[in-house]
Design a protein around this motif. Sequence first.
Motif, PDB file in Angstrom:
ATOM      1  N   ILE A  35      26.560  66.134  54.403  1.00 19.90           N
ATOM      2  CA  ILE A  35      27.451  65.042  53.352  1.00 19.90           C
ATOM      3  C   ILE A  35      28.259  65.992  52.476  1.00 19.90           C
ATOM      4  O   ILE A  35      27.916  66.808  51.895  1.00 19.90           O
ATOM      5  N   VAL A  36      29.637  65.745  52.567  1.00 25.16           N
ATOM      6  CA  VAL A  36      30.460  66.408  51.912  1.00 25.16           C
ATOM      7  C   VAL A  36      30.781  65.408  50.733  1.00 25.16           C
ATOM      8  O   VAL A  36      31.412  64.553  50.961  1.00 25.16           O
ATOM      9  N   LYS A  37      30.698  65.850  49.301  1.00 22.85           N
ATOM     10  CA  LYS A  37      31.120  64.966  48.207  1.00 22.85           C
ATOM     11  C   LYS A  37      32.551  65.404  47.848  1.00 22.85           C
ATOM     12  O   LYS A  37      32.757  66.337  47.527  1.00 22.85           O
ATOM     13  N   VAL A  38      33.366  64.284  48.088  1.00 26.71           N
ATOM     14  CA  VAL A  38      34.911  64.449  47.883  1.00 26.71           C
ATOM     15  C   VAL A  38      35.250  63.624  46.502  1.00 26.71           C
ATOM     16  O   VAL A  38      34.839  62.605  46.380  1.00 26.71           O
ATOM     17  N   VAL A  46      29.141  65.318  60.279  1.00 28.21           N
ATOM     18  CA  VAL A  46      29.747  65.499  58.654  1.00 28.21           C
ATOM     19  C   VAL A  46      30.178  64.243  58.349  1.00 28.21           C
ATOM     20  O   VAL A  46      31.122  63.561  58.943  1.00 28.21           O
ATOM     21  N   ILE A  47      29.838  63.907  57.196  1.00 24.89           N
ATOM     22  CA  ILE A  47      30.063  62.663  56.745  1.00 24.89           C
ATOM     23  C   ILE A  47      30.734  63.069  55.039  1.00 24.89           C
ATOM     24  O   ILE A  47      30.181  63.620  54.188  1.00 24.89           O
ATOM     25  N   LEU A  48      31.980  62.653  55.007  1.00 22.78           N
ATOM     26  CA  LEU A  48      32.643  62.695  53.797  1.00 22.78           C
ATOM     27  C   LEU A  48      32.446  61.453  52.790  1.00 22.78           C
ATOM     28  O   LEU A  48      32.309  60.146  53.141  1.00 22.78           O
ATOM     29  N   PHE A  49      31.990  61.580  51.338  1.00 21.48           N
ATOM     30  CA  PHE A  49      31.647  60.699  50.434  1.00 21.48           C
ATOM     31  C   PHE A  49      32.505  60.790  49.414  1.00 21.48           C
ATOM     32  O   PHE A  49      32.718  61.812  48.668  1.00 21.48           O
ATOM     33  N   PHE A  50      33.318  59.661  49.225  1.00 28.69           N
ATOM     34  CA  PHE A  50      34.376  59.758  48.471  1.00 28.69           C
ATOM     35  C   PHE A  50      33.692  59.072  47.016  1.00 28.69           C
ATOM     36  O   PHE A  50      33.294  58.163  47.093  1.00 28.69           O
ATOM     37  N   HIS A  51      33.750  60.060  46.281  1.00 30.75           N
ATOM     38  CA  HIS A  51      32.793  59.630  45.111  1.00 30.75           C
ATOM     39  C   HIS A  51      33.592  59.802  43.742  1.00 30.75           C
ATOM     40  O   HIS A  51      34.571  60.670  43.616  1.00 30.75           O
ATOM     41  N   ASN A  53      13.599  61.901  57.261  1.00 34.13           N
ATOM     42  CA  ASN A  53      14.343  62.670  56.548  1.00 34.13           C
ATOM     43  C   ASN A  53      13.696  64.119  56.108  1.00 34.13           C
ATOM     44  O   ASN A  53      13.093  63.943  54.939  1.00 34.13           O
ATOM     45  N   ASP A  54      13.539  65.090  56.597  1.00 37.34           N
ATOM     46  CA  ASP A  54      13.291  66.253  56.208  1.00 37.34           C
ATOM     47  C   ASP A  54      13.792  67.137  55.257  1.00 37.34           C
ATOM     48  O   ASP A  54      13.440  68.070  54.626  1.00 37.34           O
ATOM     49  N   GLY A  55      15.108  66.583  54.784  1.00 35.42           N
ATOM     50  CA  GLY A  55      15.632  67.348  53.753  1.00 35.42           C
ATOM     51  C   GLY A  55      16.630  68.530  54.130  1.00 35.42           C
ATOM     52  O   GLY A  55      16.888  69.414  53.433  1.00 35.42           O
ATOM     53  N   GLY A  56      16.490  68.852  55.452  1.00 35.93           N
ATOM     54  CA  GLY A  56      16.825  70.125  55.991  1.00 35.93           C
ATOM     55  C   GLY A  56      18.531  70.054  56.050  1.00 35.93           C
ATOM     56  O   GLY A  56      19.278  71.036  56.527  1.00 35.93           O
ATOM     57  N   GLY A  57      19.228  68.767  55.672  1.00 37.36           N
ATOM     58  CA  GLY A  57      20.686  68.805  55.998  1.00 37.36           C
ATOM     59  C   GLY A  57      20.970  69.305  54.544  1.00 37.36           C
ATOM     60  O   GLY A  57      20.561  69.903  53.794  1.00 37.36           O
ATOM     61  N   SER A  58      22.435  69.105  54.700  1.00 36.49           N
ATOM     62  CA  SER A  58      23.358  69.592  53.519  1.00 36.49           C
ATOM     63  C   SER A  58      23.827  68.907  52.717  1.00 36.49           C
ATOM     64  O   SER A  58      24.512  67.697  53.276  1.00 36.49           O
ATOM     65  N   TYR A  59      24.281  68.829  51.188  1.00 37.21           N
ATOM     66  CA  TYR A  59      25.004  67.876  50.490  1.00 37.21           C
ATOM     67  C   TYR A  59      25.870  68.897  49.742  1.00 37.21           C
ATOM     68  O   TYR A  59      25.266  69.752  48.686  1.00 37.21           O
ATOM     69  N   VAL A  60      26.903  69.146  49.905  1.00 37.73           N
ATOM     70  CA  VAL A  60      28.099  70.083  49.516  1.00 37.73           C
ATOM     71  C   VAL A  60      29.333  69.285  48.769  1.00 37.73           C
ATOM     72  O   VAL A  60      29.775  68.289  49.250  1.00 37.73           O
ATOM     73  N   ASP A  61      29.902  70.107  47.749  1.00 37.39           N
ATOM     74  CA  ASP A  61      31.127  69.510  47.393  1.00 37.39           C
ATOM     75  C   ASP A  61      32.410  70.057  48.319  1.00 37.39           C
ATOM     76  O   ASP A  61      32.149  70.905  49.095  1.00 37.39           O
TER      77      ASP A  61
END
Length: 166
Positions: A113-116, A83-88, A62-70
Motif C-alpha cells: 500500500i503506497v500512501k499518496v 500495489v494499492i495507492l491510498f490517497f490520504h 493478514n500476516d503483516g508481511g506486506g508493505s505500507y510505504v510513502d
Amino acid sequence: MNKRIIAVIVALAVVVIAAVSIVAAQNPNSSDESTATDSTSQSAESSSDSGAEAEDVVAVENDGGGSYVDYSPSAVADADGRVILFFHATWCPQCVSADGDITASGVPSGITIVKVDYDTNQDLRAEYGVTQQTTFVEVDSNGEKVQENFVATVEPTLNAVLTALG
C-alpha cells in the motif's frame, strides 16, 4: 414607507442566506454522503459480481508481511505483488482512521500500500480520477490502473478495501 419595506425584505434575505450558510457549514459531508452511498453500492455490486473472489480476499490471513510505504515513483515500480495507492489527507478523519487501521493490522504478504498525499499530488489525482480523499486505486508495476477506484468513506478499514478491490 417604501424604504422601510425594502429594508425589511433585504434584512430577511440576509437572515435566510446566513441560516442556509450555517446549516451547510454544520453539515459539510452532505455531498460526500451521497458519494459514499454510491461507492458503497458500487462496491456491493462488485462484491456480488466477483462472488468467491471477494470471499477469498476477506479470508486472506493478514500476516503483516506486506508493505505500507510513502509515495514515490520508485515505490510503485519497486513494489512486489499487488500495489494499492491510498490517497490520504492528514485533515481527513476517514483517512486518519484508515491509516491507523493499516498501521495497526499490518498489510498482508504480497500487497504494497503506497500512501499518496492527497493535497500535494494533484497530477496523480487527475491521472487516476481521484476526486476525494480516502480513495484507493490498484495499479500494476507500470502504474496503470487495474480496476475501478474504491472510496472508503463508509468503512475506512483495510478489510473493506481488500474486499472491495477483490
